[in-house]
Motif scaffolding. Structure first.
Motif, PDB file in Angstrom:
ATOM      1  N   TYR A 116      38.539  48.361  41.197  1.00  0.00           N
ATOM      2  CA  TYR A 116      38.961  47.205  42.005  1.00  0.00           C
ATOM      3  C   TYR A 116      37.745  46.323  42.279  1.00  0.00           C
ATOM      4  CZ  TYR A 116      42.985  50.181  43.077  1.00  0.00           C
ATOM      5  OH  TYR A 116      44.100  50.979  43.001  1.00  0.00           O
ATOM      6  N   PRO A 117      37.590  45.176  41.586  1.00  0.00           N
ATOM      7  CA  PRO A 117      38.329  44.779  40.391  1.00  0.00           C
ATOM      8  C   PRO A 117      37.694  45.432  39.164  1.00  0.00           C
ATOM      9  CG  PRO A 117      36.790  43.067  40.989  1.00  0.00           C
ATOM     10  CD  PRO A 117      36.642  44.153  42.030  1.00  0.00           C
ATOM     11  N   MET A 145      35.363  41.850  44.597  1.00  0.00           N
ATOM     12  CA  MET A 145      36.419  41.116  45.297  1.00  0.00           C
ATOM     13  C   MET A 145      36.018  41.041  46.762  1.00  0.00           C
ATOM     14  SD  MET A 145      39.430  44.027  45.327  1.00  0.00           S
ATOM     15  CE  MET A 145      39.214  45.597  46.185  1.00  0.00           C
ATOM     16  N   GLU A 181      44.711  40.455  39.712  1.00  0.00           N
ATOM     17  CA  GLU A 181      44.415  41.185  38.474  1.00  0.00           C
ATOM     18  C   GLU A 181      45.332  42.392  38.368  1.00  0.00           C
ATOM     19  OE1 GLU A 181      40.248  42.321  36.834  1.00  0.00           O
ATOM     20  OE2 GLU A 181      40.890  44.057  38.032  1.00  0.00           O
ATOM     21  N   HIS A 237      45.146  38.437  34.237  1.00  0.00           N
ATOM     22  CA  HIS A 237      44.773  37.602  35.378  1.00  0.00           C
ATOM     23  C   HIS A 237      45.782  36.453  35.449  1.00  0.00           C
ATOM     24  CE1 HIS A 237      40.700  39.460  34.659  1.00  0.00           C
ATOM     25  NE2 HIS A 237      40.898  39.688  35.942  1.00  0.00           N
ATOM     26  N   THR A 264      44.699  44.233  41.995  1.00  0.00           N
ATOM     27  CA  THR A 264      44.072  43.659  43.188  1.00  0.00           C
ATOM     28  C   THR A 264      45.067  42.814  43.970  1.00  0.00           C
ATOM     29  OG1 THR A 264      43.305  41.711  41.971  1.00  0.00           O
ATOM     30  CG2 THR A 264      41.805  43.612  42.085  1.00  0.00           C
TER      31      THR A 264
END
Length: 779
Positions: free
Chosen positions: A461-462, A467, A518, A546, A492
């Motif tokens: 993550y990610p 993030m 994502e 994405h 995410t």
């Protein structure tokens, strides 16, 4: 299990065993309705129709609201995601004068129960005799204390009156229990027994006189249960408030917990522990009178807000409500209940006001998701997003055990440095929970990357970079989720809901601010990704997507088994405006700038100060009919059908006068046109406390706590036709006060008194009804 942290990077090896799910003390305490629907329990969660179930309970005190609007408010609660309603029966509201019971008007318990049944809202009735609820004497009538027995005990004199009360309640609930086809699934006897009392307002001399918290332990609750069943109250199960080591019977009673962060009863309150991660099933927050491993962790009183008192005036923001819910779910709570979910107004007694001392005489708004006059608060939308998640994924989440990284146990509420996170998992799949909210402490934005190693593989993550978890934010992210054959390794984005459209699964997620959306999907589980905008790349055995967030965009995935799945990624703002309804014969995702509920197959849209409303549907209906007074136009936004509704703005004739200092009168035209659902008065004032009167009665009062005072007038419209609304302020003093006794008490004040109406605004609430038909073929 272990975790390592280097800067913004967290690496965690998830090697915990699955949670042991077995029969517990509540197993067998459920039952079936005549329609064959059922409830029961394991040691870890409730079941509904033999499937794991995480209900959302909303507290709404029928006796504190106008009965003519009960149905509307219950439907708003249902639209907000409430799946079980809870309500107190305050003894002193119904028998203020000894022997004279009143079950009429706003006290009509049976009518409230019938409305819950009509709208398929299960109900937990909290019958006392002691309730608390910030009511005078905790709900016990004044006359009770004139007798020479000890209340809240097995004293025969007290039990005589308790039985008489229960007999009256049983008459109102006759035929209403779940097994009989009614909505009542549970009954709470007493409240906080052996833990807390309430101010004894009948005493009248000093604030320090309290009603006993009880002395007979489980034996008293056992006796109350015997009496309840003897007079005919036989629910599937009983509940007990269990915090603070309160007494809990061993059999047939579900212990319920509470979580409050803004607590007027703690002076100079430090930051609370309510936003820290721990395993509640294994290790409750405080000492309890039962074996926690034998019962589901259940919350009946998560703070939906907080009532202000004269001496403590906290402000509870929506971030706190959302974060606390997410933390409790992470910690293993498999039932979340909000106190209050719906605020109200105390009735005025024949002999006195019925409030607890130092609290407002009438208002019990509680800053709750739905307020004193039906006001829709910001936390209403936050709770609804989580309720939609639990409705869609609760069956998956409920059996998952808590895995709390070792480092989390050392975090204190004041700690702003360390990332707060936890996991619930089963067989290497689950949900990642993160929290960046703490009451009374400002948390920084955090740029993070989390690497989670499970038996099913690694989830990042990610996948690349970091993030951001913004201040005040909490989130739920999936890992190794099997969605109809599509294997999501990590995402995410937060799951919102899922439902079938024309035999095709639609899964809805939303993107948090600061987190680029994502999806990382196991490449072996899919054969095609169809997406017009955004990026798709195959990296090794993973497909990385994405998408563009927003309802105008979507993607469709074909699984290796040939199953089509549609994924919608909403923005955070869109998610907060989203609802799941079955309307027009179909399950639909509805997104609107207005607030929505369904009544008699009609979708009702309400909006304050906005005569134009926009409503988007997926799947798009074939036809929509709007109320005759509304002008509607239709457009297409991606897969959504969007309708813009316009009603004529209305400006009622209003006269505001200020006849003397600290006072205002307002006369209002009550011939509202049909598009006007309610009229709100927003009062921005400076002062200590305030009150509103119409004719010879008080409408409500207000203790100033920094927010505008909101009055909804729909309930009082008939009185306003002939009488003015009178507003008064008691000023707040800034200075010094000297007092002495010279035959009588004398007080001399030196300073200034501040009492001022800054602005009185009239705010119109508009309403439009929509009838939907069919599904448009091009959806």
């Amino acid at each position: 299990m272990n975790d390592t942290i280097a800067g913004s990077q967290i690496r965690f090896i998830l090697d915990a065993e699955d949670k042991e799910i077995r029969a517990g003390r509540m197993t067998g305490s459920g039952g079936k309705s005549p329609r064959g629907e059922s409830y029961d329990f394991t040691n870890y969660y409730m079941t509904r129709n033999a499937k794991p179930h995480i209900p959302v309970v909303g507290e709404f005190h029928f006796s504190r609201f106008a009965y003519l609007q009960w149905e509307e408010e219950l439907l708003k609660m249902k639209a907000g995601g409430v799946s079980i309603v809870a309500s107190y029966v305050f003894w002193n509201f119904h028998e203020e004068q000894e022997g004279e019971f009143n079950w009429s008007g706003n006290l009509n318990l049976r009518h409230f129960v019938d409305l819950c049944g009509k709208h398929e809202l299960p109900l937990i009735v909290r019958i006392g005799p002691f309730c608390h609820g910030e009511v005078r004497n905790g709900g016990m009538p004044d006359w009770l204390f004139s007798y020479p027995f000890e209340v809240r005990s097995n004293d025969e004199g007290y039990l005589y009156y308790a039985k008489r009360l229960y007999r009256e309640i049983a008459r109102q609930l006759n035929g209403c229990f779940y097994q009989e086809g009614g909505p009542v699934i549970g009954v709470q006897l007493e409240n906080e027994y052996m833990h807390a009392g309430a101010p004894m307002d009948a005493w009248g001399y000093t604030r320090e006189k309290y009603i006993t918290s009880g002395r007979d332990g489980r034996e008293h609750l056992k006796m109350l249960r015997h009496i309840a069943e003897e007079v005919g109250m036989k629910p599937m199960f009983y509940t007990a408030t269990a915090w603070g080591n309160a007494a809990v019977p061993e059999e047939g009673t579900l212990p319920m917990l509470a979580g409050y962060a803004y607590t007027p009863w703690i002076p100079n309150q430090p930051p609370s522990r309510e936003y820290l991660f721990r395993d509640l099933h294994m290790n409750p927050v405080e000492e309890v009178d039962y074996d926690s491993l034998e019962y589901p962790a259940a919350y009946c009183e998560l703070a939906g807000g907080m009532q202000v008192s004269y001496h403590a005036r906290p402000v509870v923001d929506a971030d706190s409500v959302e974060a606390m819910t997410i933390v409790k779910l992470a910690n293993g709570s498999n039932l979340v209940g909000y106190y209050m979910y719906h605020g109200g107004t105390n009735p005025i007694g024949k002999n006195s006001y019925l409030n607890e001392q130092a609290l407002p005489k009438m208002t019990y708004d509680y800053q709750s998701p739905l307020g004193e006059f039906g006001r829709v608060g910001e936390s209403y939308d936050r709770i609804r997003t989580l309720s939609m998640f639990l409705e869609a994924y609760g069956e998956l989440l409920a059996p998952m055990g808590c895995v709390v990284p070792d480092g989390q146990h050392a975090i204190t509420p004041e700690n702003t440095m360390d990332m707060r996170w936890s996991v619930r998992q089963q067989d290497g799949s689950g949900f990642l929970f993160m929290n960046n909210y703490q009451d009374h402490v400002a948390m920084p934005d955090r740029d993070i990357q989390l690497e989670l190693h499970t038996s099913k593989g690694t989830a990042l993550y990610p996948r690349e970079g970091t993030m951001q978890l913004k201040t005040g934010m909490a989130a739920i992210l999936p890992f190794h989720m099997n969605l109809n054959g599509m294997k999501i390794i990590s995402a995410t984005v937060q799951p919102l809901t899922r439902f079938m459209v024309n035999q095709e699964l639609t899964a809805v997620f939303y993107a948090h601010d600061g987190m680029m959306p994502e999806y990382v999907i196991d490449a072996s589980s899919v054969t095609n990704v169809d997406m017009l905008e955004g990026t798709v790349s195959e990296q090794g055995n993973e497909v990385v997507i994405h998408p563009i967030a927003g309802k105008d965009h979507h993607l469709r995935i074909t699984t290796s088994d040939g199953i089509m799945i549609r994924i919608i990624t909403l923005t955070r703002e869109e998610a907060l405006h989203a609802y799941r309804f079955r309307v027009g014969g179909e399950d639909r995702l509805v997104i609107s700038s207005s607030h929505l509920y369904v009544q008699n197959e009609m979708l009702l849209c309400t909006s304050v100060e906005q005569p134009e409303m926009e409503v988007s549907f997926y799947p798009a209906p074939e036809h929509v009919s709007a109320s005759k007074y509304a002008v509607s136009s239709q457009s297409k936004q991606g897969i959504f059908g969007t309708y813009t509704l316009q009603v004529s703005p209305y400006e009622p004739a209003v006269e505001v006068d200020y006849p003397k200092e600290y006072a205002a009168t307002l006369r209002l035209d009550t011939a509202w046109p049909e598009q006007v659902d309610d009229v709100w008065i927003e009062i921005d004032y400076e002062g200590d406390v305030a009150a509103a009167h119409i004719h010879h009665q008080m409408l409500t009062d207000h203790i100033h706590y920094g927010h505008s005072w909101m009055l909804g007038l729909k309930q009082s419209r008939h009185l306003l036709a002939e009488h003015a609304l009178r507003l008064s302020i008691t000023p707040i003093r800034k200075g010094t006060t000297e007092s002495y006794v010279n035959q009588a008490y004398v007080e001399r004040f030196e300073g200034v008194e501040i009492g001022k109406f800054n602005e009185i605004r009239v705010r119109l609430q508009y309403r439009v009804g929509l009838i939907l038909a069919g599904v448009r073929e091009d959806t």
